[in-house]
Design an enzyme around this catalytic site. Structure first.
Site, PDB file in Angstrom:
ATOM      1  N   LYS A   1      10.261  -2.613   3.584  1.00  0.00           N
ATOM      2  CA  LYS A   1       8.965  -1.991   3.885  1.00  0.00           C
ATOM      3  C   LYS A   1       8.999  -1.330   5.277  1.00  0.00           C
ATOM      4  O   LYS A   1      10.020  -1.370   5.951  1.00  0.00           O
ATOM      5  CB  LYS A   1       7.850  -3.028   3.758  1.00  0.00           C
TER       6      LYS A   1
HETATM    7  C1  PLP Z   1       6.507  -4.895  -2.070  1.00  0.00           C
HETATM    8  C2  PLP Z   1       5.215  -4.860  -2.793  1.00  0.00           C
HETATM    9  C3  PLP Z   1       4.421  -5.996  -2.983  1.00  0.00           C
HETATM   10  C4  PLP Z   1       4.903  -7.376  -2.707  1.00  0.00           C
HETATM   11  O1  PLP Z   1       5.310  -7.586  -1.426  1.00  0.00           O
HETATM   12  P1  PLP Z   1       6.051  -8.966  -1.060  1.00  0.00           P
HETATM   13  O2  PLP Z   1       5.884  -9.066   0.419  1.00  0.00           O
HETATM   14  O3  PLP Z   1       7.479  -8.783  -1.468  1.00  0.00           O
HETATM   15  O4  PLP Z   1       5.387 -10.057  -1.793  1.00  0.00           O
HETATM   16  C5  PLP Z   1       3.172  -5.861  -3.533  1.00  0.00           C
HETATM   17  N1  PLP Z   1       2.704  -4.655  -3.915  1.00  0.00           N
HETATM   18  C6  PLP Z   1       3.445  -3.542  -3.776  1.00  0.00           C
HETATM   19  C7  PLP Z   1       2.852  -2.236  -4.194  1.00  0.00           C
HETATM   20  C8  PLP Z   1       4.726  -3.604  -3.239  1.00  0.00           C
HETATM   21  O5  PLP Z   1       5.476  -2.498  -3.150  1.00  0.00           O
END
Ligand code: PLP
Length: 385
Positions: free
Chosen positions: A185
């Site tokens: 991210k």
């Molecule tokens: C990555 C992601 C999540 C989940 O994030 P985590 O921190 O891995 O639980 C939720 N929603 C979207 C749209 C994502 O891309």
């Protein structure tokens, strides 16, 4: 392949490494002073009178958010089909039903008009997802929520730091916003997330449920004669706290986030300029909404029909040149669990379905060099020209 460029890599510096080592040496490795500092720094970054609660993933944060809003069996929660499965699975954790909605063609964000059509007497909440880091049409979503008395939890896993009409996502006035710090991210804590809200009751509930339903407010620690080891459990809560080892990374990633954001915007502009004459649909950069700033978690292109090759073939050719690509997203209506449980068909989601068939996330991360990016551009031009 020794010259392989992945589609994403984290950007970790010596500051993060030293801070993690400091945690390891200190003996305090799980939730403690660094998690608290990370929450305070994050809250200060957002401003806008919101509180921030660090959790071990955005998925946990979304679960806590819907739980705090009282989502339960028999309720319906509106989610986009064009998202990661976490957005819908947390609805199921609570025994509620996810209702899947198609996207806008241009942004691939949830289509507000279709939200309205999906509302029933059972609808409790809407979970908009800011796809790739471009904020949804929140004005429309807020007015629908107001009209029908619905709660809003923003899945902002891609959207830190994005702005909508001049305000940071997280401070827009929805009930809860949840960010992700997963490895790929816009900033990372390896695994982690942040739940953000301006509502003290929601924050208090999420704090208790984050750690086993242990309450510090159920009794007065100072007035009562109870010893310091005493605590009370008031709910069967969860185990969603963020360890200091992760917060240590987050503290320094947060300090760099404006630099990361500027680099992402610059790189996105470069792709957009260099690829604009190719048979591809480039991502909406958010510039047509005044005061909106894209967080550019992903840079996605959609192959035009006249490109003359399939998305799968394109990715294969990129891979042959050592360039990693990915696909965001395989829409939820195409996954067995959602398709079979709710009898979903491709025809119900024409926009998401078509986007899925042509979309590619190309290499895009702050640590990529300018040369890396030029290599991606040249390779794409060779494949598509
Ligand atoms: C990555 C992601 C999540 C989940 O994030 P985590 O921190 O891995 O639980 C939720 N929603 C979207 C749209 C994502 O891309």
């Amino acid at each position: 392949m020794n010259n392989f460029l992945p589609f994403s890599l984290p950007d970790i510096g010596e500051e993060e490494i030293n801070e993690v080592v400091d945690s390891l040496r200190s003996g305090w490795i799980t939730t403690g002073p660094k998690a608290k500092r990370f929450e305070e720094d994050f809250q200060a970054y957002l401003g806008g009178g919101v509180g921030a609660i660090a959790v071990n993933s955005a998925t946990s944060g979304l679960h806590l958010a819907l739980e705090a809003l009282g989502v339960t069996e028999g309720d319906e929660v509106i989610v986009p089909t064009y998202t990661f499965t976490a957005t819908a699975e947390v609805v199921r954790y609570l025994g509620a039903t996810p209702i899947f909605v198609d996207s806008e063609v241009d942004t691939l964000n949830i289509d507000p008009q279709l939200i309205e059509a999906a509302i029933t007497k059972r609808t409790k909440a809407i979970v908009p997802v800011h796809f790739a880091g471009l904020p949804c049409n929140m004005n429309s979503i807020f007015s629908i929520a107001k009209k029908y008395g619905l709660r809003i939890v923003e899945d902002a896993a891609h959207a830190f730091p994005a702005k909508y009409e001049g305000n940071l996502v997280g401070t827009l006035g929805s009930d809860v916003t949840v960010f992700s710090f997963y490895a790929n991210k816009t900033m990372t804590t390896a695994e982690g997330g942040m739940l953000v809200s301006a509502n003290e009751d929601i924050l208090a509930r999420a704090r208790v449920m984050r750690l086993h339903g242990i309450s510090k407010d159920a009794f007065d620690r100072y007035q009562s004669k109870k010893p310091s080891w005493y605590y009370e459990v008031i709910e069967p809560g969860f185990k969603y706290n963020m360890p200091d080892i992760c917060a240590a990374i987050g503290i320094h990633q947060l300090k760099k986030i404006d630099k990361f954001k500027a680099r992402r915007a610059l790189m996105a502009n470069r792709y957009t300029e260099a690829l604009s004459d190719l048979p591809v649909i480039l991502p909406n950069n958010g510039k047509d909404v005044l005061g909106t700033e894209h967080a550019w978690h992903l840079y996605t292109i959609r192959l035009s029909e006249c490109a003359g090759l399939s998305r799968d073939k394109f990715i294969e050719l990129m891979m042959k040149e050592g360039l990693g690509c990915s696909v965001h997203f395989i829409p939820l209506h195409k996954h067995p669990i959602w398709r079979n449980t709710y009898q979903l068909t491709n025809e119900q989601f024409p926009v998401a379905d078509k986007a899925y068939s042509s979309i590619v996330s190309i290499p895009f991360f702050t640590k990529m060099s300018d040369e890396d990016q030029i290599r991606v551009i040249i390779t794409m031009r060779n494949i598509l020209e």
